[in-house]
Scaffold this motif. Sequence first.
Motif, PDB file in Angstrom:
ATOM      1  N   TYR A  64     -33.263  19.184 -54.147  1.00  0.00           N
ATOM      2  CA  TYR A  64     -34.001  20.002 -53.200  1.00  0.00           C
ATOM      3  C   TYR A  64     -33.436  19.801 -51.800  1.00  0.00           C
ATOM      4  O   TYR A  64     -33.287  20.741 -51.028  1.00  0.00           O
ATOM      5  CB  TYR A  64     -35.486  19.606 -53.244  1.00  0.00           C
ATOM      6  N   GLU A  65     -33.111  18.561 -51.480  1.00  0.00           N
ATOM      7  CA  GLU A  65     -32.598  18.227 -50.152  1.00  0.00           C
ATOM      8  C   GLU A  65     -31.281  18.946 -49.859  1.00  0.00           C
ATOM      9  O   GLU A  65     -31.033  19.362 -48.733  1.00  0.00           O
ATOM     10  CB  GLU A  65     -32.406  16.712 -50.021  1.00  0.00           C
ATOM     11  N   GLU A  66     -30.434  19.112 -50.854  1.00  0.00           N
ATOM     12  CA  GLU A  66     -29.179  19.841 -50.683  1.00  0.00           C
ATOM     13  C   GLU A  66     -29.418  21.347 -50.627  1.00  0.00           C
ATOM     14  O   GLU A  66     -28.786  22.055 -49.856  1.00  0.00           O
ATOM     15  CB  GLU A  66     -28.237  19.593 -51.862  1.00  0.00           C
ATOM     16  N   ARG A  72     -31.383  13.415 -43.798  1.00  0.00           N
ATOM     17  CA  ARG A  72     -30.026  12.884 -43.932  1.00  0.00           C
ATOM     18  C   ARG A  72     -29.810  11.893 -42.800  1.00  0.00           C
ATOM     19  O   ARG A  72     -30.306  12.064 -41.687  1.00  0.00           O
ATOM     20  CB  ARG A  72     -28.988  13.997 -43.816  1.00  0.00           C
ATOM     21  N   TYR A  73     -29.026  10.872 -43.081  1.00  0.00           N
ATOM     22  CA  TYR A  73     -28.740   9.878 -42.056  1.00  0.00           C
ATOM     23  C   TYR A  73     -27.727  10.443 -41.069  1.00  0.00           C
ATOM     24  O   TYR A  73     -26.713  11.010 -41.449  1.00  0.00           O
ATOM     25  CB  TYR A  73     -28.201   8.592 -42.689  1.00  0.00           C
ATOM     26  N   ASP A  74     -28.015  10.271 -39.770  1.00  0.00           N
ATOM     27  CA  ASP A  74     -27.133  10.720 -38.705  1.00  0.00           C
ATOM     28  C   ASP A  74     -26.574   9.482 -38.012  1.00  0.00           C
ATOM     29  O   ASP A  74     -27.328   8.722 -37.385  1.00  0.00           O
ATOM     30  CB  ASP A  74     -27.922  11.584 -37.717  1.00  0.00           C
ATOM     31  N   SER A  79     -30.351   7.229 -37.182  1.00  0.00           N
ATOM     32  CA  SER A  79     -31.645   7.459 -37.825  1.00  0.00           C
ATOM     33  C   SER A  79     -31.532   8.657 -38.763  1.00  0.00           C
ATOM     34  O   SER A  79     -30.508   9.347 -38.794  1.00  0.00           O
ATOM     35  CB  SER A  79     -32.729   7.719 -36.779  1.00  0.00           C
ATOM     36  N   PHE A  80     -32.595   8.875 -39.492  1.00  0.00           N
ATOM     37  CA  PHE A  80     -32.637  10.021 -40.389  1.00  0.00           C
ATOM     38  C   PHE A  80     -33.116  11.245 -39.619  1.00  0.00           C
ATOM     39  O   PHE A  80     -34.021  11.146 -38.788  1.00  0.00           O
ATOM     40  CB  PHE A  80     -33.572   9.753 -41.568  1.00  0.00           C
ATOM     41  N   VAL A  81     -32.512  12.384 -39.890  1.00  0.00           N
ATOM     42  CA  VAL A  81     -32.910  13.647 -39.272  1.00  0.00           C
ATOM     43  C   VAL A  81     -33.063  14.700 -40.367  1.00  0.00           C
ATOM     44  O   VAL A  81     -32.416  14.619 -41.414  1.00  0.00           O
ATOM     45  CB  VAL A  81     -31.877  14.135 -38.220  1.00  0.00           C
ATOM     46  N   ARG A  82     -33.938  15.676 -40.103  1.00  0.00           N
ATOM     47  CA  ARG A  82     -34.086  16.772 -41.059  1.00  0.00           C
ATOM     48  C   ARG A  82     -32.864  17.669 -40.936  1.00  0.00           C
ATOM     49  O   ARG A  82     -32.434  18.015 -39.844  1.00  0.00           O
ATOM     50  CB  ARG A  82     -35.344  17.586 -40.759  1.00  0.00           C
TER      51      ARG A  82
END
Length: 138
Positions: A64-66, A72-74, A79-82
């Motif tokens: 689903y995320e793909e 996802r980690y930036d 940090s993680f970002v949408r």
Amino acid sequence: MGLALETIRVLRRFKNAVLEGPPGTGKSHVVAAVAKAWKTETGRELAGNGRGRYAITLHPNTTYEEFVEGLRYDDEKSSFVRKDGFLREVINDALDDPNSDYLVLIDELNRANVPKVFGDLLLTMESSKRATWDGAAW
């Protein structure tokens, strides 16, 4: 060309079409023929042509995320970002150009875990659940 025209009629009415058949039976060629004939048959521009940025091949590990969106980690932000997935990117293109149509190819649908990939989005694939453009606003 007959199957392409029939597919265009189905797409105009239902907004979705599933082309099925064994490998090598010409499904990809039908999509190319639909893209080629779209403006002649509908009178509307086709911005997304079912190729390149407007095509995705699913596999058993597609998430689903793909496909839609996910965290996802930036490295830059540490940090993680949408982040938008394939479908959100196509939707953003369509929102920016509401006077054009978009042909999106989702290839090898049968190989993916469809509920896992689409999630609640599966309901919105039905055309009656979609927003409509009246020429000025959604």
